[in-house]
Design a protein around this motif. Structure first.
Motif: not given
Ligand code: NAP
Length: 238
Positions: A193, A197-198, A200-201, A204-205, A210, A213, A215-217
């Motif tokens: 990733a 992007k990492a 961002k996720q 979100q977590a 959470k 989590a 990363i990525t999912k």
């Protein structure tokens, strides 16, 4: 909202800094490369506070974190991101990895947790790794430090749940992320990733509070597989 990011001068920590500031957070950033911290403050503005910190200087680092929180007038989230990895197997290198990834993490999580207890709530986001799931021949000590911090976070979370003290502990376990740390890996990576992007996720977590989590999912799948792979197969791939 206010956050402190430990290890904000490159890679994942740097991307998290930019994103939080963009969303209007006040952010305290730390690292050893003070010129980067200064440049970031200049570029991102008054929402950014900074302090030079070497997490392997444990006592000093704890004092610096306390001062930074005070300077910011309190924080809501502490992101423990500083970490290193190296394929060199000298004791000096292994000790540095333990000092930064494990002892340094605990030294700061300890003070952060006490601070949030007194405040009546808050969140610790710890950047562990998929490496926490099992030992590996590539950098044995790295996996061990990540297992340590994930276990430590589970313990803190359980404590917080029992005490109902309003503290959230979020354990982030990235797979491969393109950062200065993984430059040494060359092409020996997959599902890589970007740091953007990492981050961002991770945000979100963090916002969804959470417990754990990936990363990525989709690294969740690898984590599940790692746990059930029998030793005779695992020893060939790891
Ligand atoms: N990249 C991946 O594929 C990946 C996968 C799983 C987990 N992770 C974890 O993600 C975290 C961030 O890594 P990254 O990939 O973004 O690497 P990176 O770009 O090398 O960033 C590492 C950060 O940690 C800080 N740091 C290192 N040693 C420090 C020390 N002694 N005291 C204070 N700060 C220190 C660095 O700041 P200074 O150099 O300025 O001190 C830098 O800001 C690490 O915990 C890493 O283990 C990364």
């Amino acid at each position: 909202m206010k956050a402190v990011i430990i290890g904000a001068t490159s890679g994942i920590g740097l991307e998290l800094t930019k994103k939080l500031v963009n969303e209007g957070w006040e952010v305290g950033i730390t690292g050893r490369r003070v010129h980067i911290l200064q440049d970031l403050q200049k570029a991102l503005g008054k929402q950014v506070y900074f302090a030079r910190m070497d997490v392997s200087e444990f006592e000093e680092a704890r004092a610096i974190l306390g001062d930074l929180i005070q300077e910011m007038g309190g924080v809501d989230v502490l992101i423990l991101n500083a970490g290193i990895g190296s394929f060199t197997r000298t004791w000096e290198k292994e000790k540095a990895i333990i000092d930064i990834n494990a002892t340094g993490f605990a030294a700061l999580a300890n003070i952060g947790y006490k601070y949030f207890e007194e405040q009546g709530g808050g969140q610790i986001v710890g950047i562990s790794s998929i490496a926490a799931e099992r030992g590996s021949s590539f950098i044995p000590v790295y996996n061990a430090t990540k297992a340590f911090i994930s276990s430590y976070m589970e313990g803190l979370r359980t404590h917080a749940q029992k005490k109902r003290n309003g503290i959230t502990i979020t354990d982030i376990r990235p797979g491969f992320v393109e950062t200065p740390m993984t430059e040494q890996n060359g092409d020996n990576m997959f599902w890589v990733a970007t740091a953007d992007k990492a981050a961002k996720q991770i945000m979100q977590a963090m916002k969804r509070k959470k417990k754990v989590a990936y990363i990525t999912k989709r690294w969740w799948l690898v984590a599940k597989l790692l746990k059930v792979l029998p030793d005779f197969i695992y020893s060939r791939v790891a």
